[in-house]
Write an enzyme that holds these catalytic residues in place. Structure first.
Site, short mmCIF file in Angstrom:
data_model
loop_
_atom_site.label_atom_id
_atom_site.label_comp_id
_atom_site.label_asym_id
_atom_site.label_seq_id
_atom_site.Cartn_x
_atom_site.Cartn_y
_atom_site.Cartn_z
N LYS A 1 43.17 32.22 46.86
CA LYS A 1 42.45 33.24 47.63
C LYS A 1 41.15 33.62 46.91
CE LYS A 1 42.25 37.81 47.81
NZ LYS A 1 40.87 37.98 48.27
N GLY B 1 39.73 39.33 37.82
CA GLY B 1 39.15 40.47 38.52
C GLY B 1 39.24 41.71 37.66
N GLU C 1 41.98 47.25 36.92
CA GLU C 1 42.76 48.09 37.83
C GLU C 1 43.64 47.23 38.76
OE1 GLU C 1 40.11 50.22 40.30
OE2 GLU C 1 41.70 51.30 41.34
N GLY D 1 44.35 44.08 38.30
CA GLY D 1 45.23 43.29 37.43
C GLY D 1 46.54 44.01 37.16
N GLU E 1 42.81 37.56 33.86
CA GLU E 1 41.49 37.58 33.23
C GLU E 1 40.76 38.79 33.79
OE1 GLU E 1 40.49 35.52 30.94
OE2 GLU E 1 42.05 34.00 31.07
N CYS F 1 31.96 39.30 33.28
CA CYS F 1 33.05 40.01 32.62
C CYS F 1 32.82 40.13 31.12
CB CYS F 1 34.37 39.30 32.89
SG CYS F 1 34.29 37.55 32.52
N GLU G 1 33.35 49.81 32.47
CA GLU G 1 32.65 48.58 32.84
C GLU G 1 31.75 48.87 34.05
OE1 GLU G 1 34.90 45.40 34.79
OE2 GLU G 1 33.90 43.97 33.46
P1 NAD Z 1 38.51 42.92 42.06
O1 NAD Z 1 39.60 43.20 41.10
O2 NAD Z 1 38.10 44.01 42.97
O3 NAD Z 1 38.89 41.69 43.01
C1 NAD Z 1 39.24 40.43 42.50
C2 NAD Z 1 40.09 39.69 43.52
O4 NAD Z 1 41.30 40.41 43.71
C3 NAD Z 1 39.45 39.56 44.90
O5 NAD Z 1 39.79 38.31 45.44
C4 NAD Z 1 40.11 40.69 45.68
O6 NAD Z 1 40.13 40.43 47.07
C5 NAD Z 1 41.51 40.67 45.09
N1 NAD Z 1 42.26 41.92 45.21
C6 NAD Z 1 41.79 43.17 45.39
N2 NAD Z 1 42.82 44.05 45.49
C7 NAD Z 1 43.95 43.34 45.36
C8 NAD Z 1 45.35 43.67 45.34
N3 NAD Z 1 45.77 44.92 45.49
N4 NAD Z 1 46.25 42.68 45.15
C9 NAD Z 1 45.84 41.41 44.97
N5 NAD Z 1 44.55 41.02 44.99
C10 NAD Z 1 43.61 41.98 45.17
O7 NAD Z 1 37.29 42.38 41.20
P2 NAD Z 1 35.83 41.96 41.70
O8 NAD Z 1 35.08 43.22 42.02
O9 NAD Z 1 35.91 40.88 42.71
O10 NAD Z 1 35.24 41.30 40.36
C11 NAD Z 1 34.77 42.04 39.30
C12 NAD Z 1 35.79 42.17 38.19
O11 NAD Z 1 36.25 40.89 37.77
C13 NAD Z 1 35.23 42.81 36.94
O12 NAD Z 1 36.11 43.77 36.45
C14 NAD Z 1 35.11 41.64 35.98
O13 NAD Z 1 35.13 42.00 34.62
C15 NAD Z 1 36.27 40.81 36.35
N6 NAD Z 1 36.11 39.43 35.90
C16 NAD Z 1 36.82 38.99 34.80
C17 NAD Z 1 36.65 37.69 34.33
C18 NAD Z 1 37.40 37.20 33.10
O14 NAD Z 1 37.39 36.00 32.86
N7 NAD Z 1 38.05 38.05 32.32
C19 NAD Z 1 35.76 36.83 34.97
C20 NAD Z 1 35.05 37.30 36.08
C21 NAD Z 1 35.24 38.61 36.54
#
Ligand code: NAD
Length: 493
Positions: free
Chosen positions: A178, A231, A234, A236, A253, A287, A387
């Site tokens: 997804k 992502g 929160e 995660g 991650e 990130c 962040e």
């Molecule tokens: P996000 O957590 O809002 O969303 C990430 C993914 O999770 C999306 O596909 C979203 O649709 C899905 N999602 C949202 N709510 C969900 C739920 N309740 N259950 C399951 N899936 C759900 O993050 P974002 O705004 O898309 O990306 C930014 C974040 O990603 C930042 O915090 C960044 O640090 C992190 N990030 C981390 C890495 C790493 O390697 N550590 C790499 C890139 C981004």
């Protein structure tokens, strides 16, 4: 504009509800595609397809490893043929400058090649064990984990997909993927390539749709053996809770607030340029961004002056024109970043440069924010603690090495960090003390397919890339073979 569909059990299908979502270009707000908007039922259909593929037909996991590797190499070759299209898609979908998207595509191609090659290399170990139960041959084999669900964010659409799909598929898993609702376009192209390369039906499934619906179902469904997520911290946390139902394997991650520690003996121009790569690359939507500069007090004025001069010279505009920075991903994210900037001002930090939305001419239609540098920052400020995920850097000062280390580690996160100094023993001493998974000395942000990526503390669990990234998607089976079959004589009566 035709609707781009989900890919389930080897078929391109609309969402079961018929729902669609418009995808927009953050540079100008224009609709660039319409895609299927899946829901829980679509996620379940994809999970069922992956389950059948893995447990019933087993075609992909049982495939001759060289044939599976050849298909993965073919994926890489087809990506190379489509490289310009893939880069353009990520640029208009995410807003990143074209040259950065081209770099992502190149890394993604090599990620597929890396794991295509790796899967044919030796794995497992043999053990000399005691003879209490007879003469034994004891060894381990690596096996695919099963049905793997994978969820990615919007900041590196193709690259995050490659980091997950390449090792999971190379290992022989069946996958449900997804992407972020905001940036699915390069992933759709990647799945077209999977189909053309000959990945069997059901082994790789794509479901587009919301996090709380499709994402949450993937994390909770008992037929999923593993869920990997990139992502926010929160979300995660909620994935981890949902995964507990059937004790899924998890890989997380998550976010970061990474320190960039600069000593007064560092090369000034080098430290300034790397600091910019650390925080302004990809609009700061990274990130591992070096969002907290922690600099020796005596070096601060000279450094800030040089950093402000370089930031002021950055070009900002339509990412297809290859500026230094493009727009942020969306209006709501831009407003979130601007909200943090206002909070920084309210809490007493000084804006040394930037701080504003850019609305001159064509920029008004997009979500552009100036590179922003805050000085006079203290550890208790929200902009230092949370962040921001935008082109905003805070600057704090120190006078002793111990103070620098304490400031660097004063965070719930532990994704990345860097040290700049001409003193090699100090560099090694300080980097060893930084509680983070990815660290750099006299540079910031270089990332390699061969080396592991992941965080300490609340930045995540597990590692992507390198050998660790493959092993995340494998179970380890211990096999003990009795070399002298027959009675052992334990129960003598
Ligand atoms: P996000 O957590 O809002 O969303 C990430 C993914 O999770 C999306 O596909 C979203 O649709 C899905 N999602 C949202 N709510 C969900 C739920 N309740 N259950 C399951 N899936 C759900 O993050 P974002 O705004 O898309 O990306 C930014 C974040 O990603 C930042 O915090 C960044 O640090 C992190 N990030 C981390 C890495 C790493 O390697 N550590 C790499 C890139 C981004």
């Amino acid at each position: 504009m035709g609707t781009k569909l989900n890919y389930i059990a080897g078929e391109w299908v609309p969402a079961l509800s018929g729902a669609t979502r418009e995808i927009t270009n953050p540079a100008n707000g224009e609709v660039i595609a319409v895609v299927a908007e899946g829901d829980v039922a679509d996620a379940r259909a994809a999970i069922a397809a992956a389950k059948k593929s893995f447990y019933d037909t087993g075609e992909w996991r049982r495939m001759d490893v060289q044939v599976r590797a050849d298909i993965m190499f073919k994926v890489a070759s087809l990506m190379e043929e489509a490289a310009d299209e893939l880069a353009r898609l990520d640029t208009i979908d995410n807003g990143k400058p074209l040259r950065e998207a081209e770099g992502d595509v190149d890394d993604a191609i090599h990620c597929f090649r890396y794991y295509a090659g790796y899967i044919t290399k030796p794995a497992g170990e043999t053990y000399d064990v005691n003879t209490n139960f007879g003469d034994m041959h004891s060894y381990t084999v690596h096996e695919p984990t099963g049905v793997c669900a994978q969820i990615t964010p919007w900041n590196y659409p193709l690259l995050m997909a490659a980091w997950k799909l390449a090792p999971a598929l190379a290992a022989g898993n069946s996958v449900v993927f997804k992407p972020s609702t905001l940036t699915p376009l390069s992933t759709i192209k990647l799945f077209e390539i999977f189909e053309a390369a000959g990945i069997p039906a059901g082994a790789a499934n794509l479901v587009m749709g919301g996090g709380p619906t499709v994402g949450a179902e993937l994390a909770a469904n008992p037929d999923v053996d593993m869920v990997t997520f990139t992502g926010s911290t929160e979300v995660g946390r909620s994935i981890m809770t949902a995964a507990a139902g059937n004790i899924k394997k998890i890989g997380l991650e998550l976010g970061g607030k990474s320190p960039n520690v600069i000593f007064a003996d560092a090369d000034l121009t080098g430290a300034v340029e790397w600091a910019m790569i650390g925080i302004f690359f990809n609009q700061g939507e990274v990130c591992s961004a070096g969002s907290r500069i922690i600099i020796e007090e005596s070096f601060k004025d000279e450094f800030v002056q040089a950093l402000v001069k370089k930031a002021a010279a950055m070009t900002i505009g339509d990412p297809l024109d290859n500026p230094d920075m493009g727009p942020l991903i969306s209006e709501s994210h831009m407003n979130r970043v601007l909200g943090y900037i206002q909070q920084g001002i309210d809490e007493g930090a000084t804006v040394a440069y930037g701080g504003k939305r850019l609305t001159d001419g064509d920029l008004a239609a997009g979500y552009y924010v100036q590179p922003t540098i805050f000085t006079d920052c203290t550890s208790d400020m929200t902009i230092v603690r949370e962040e921001i995920f935008g082109p905003v850097v805070t600057i704090q000062t120190f006078t002793t090495e111990q103070e620098a280390i304490a400031l660097a580690n004063d965070t719930i996160y532990g994704l990345a960090g860097a040290v700049f100094t001409a003193d090699i023993t100090r560099a090694l001493r300080v980097i060893k003390e930084i509680r983070a998974g990815i660290t750099w000395v006299n540079c910031y942000n270089p990332t390699y397919n061969e080396a592991p990526w992941g965080g300490y503390k609340q930045s995540g669990i597990g590692r992507e890339l390198g050998k660790y990234g493959l092993e995340e998607y494998q179970e380890v089976k211990q096999i003990n073979i009795n070399l002298s079959p027959g009675a052992v004589g334990w129960y003598e009566n």
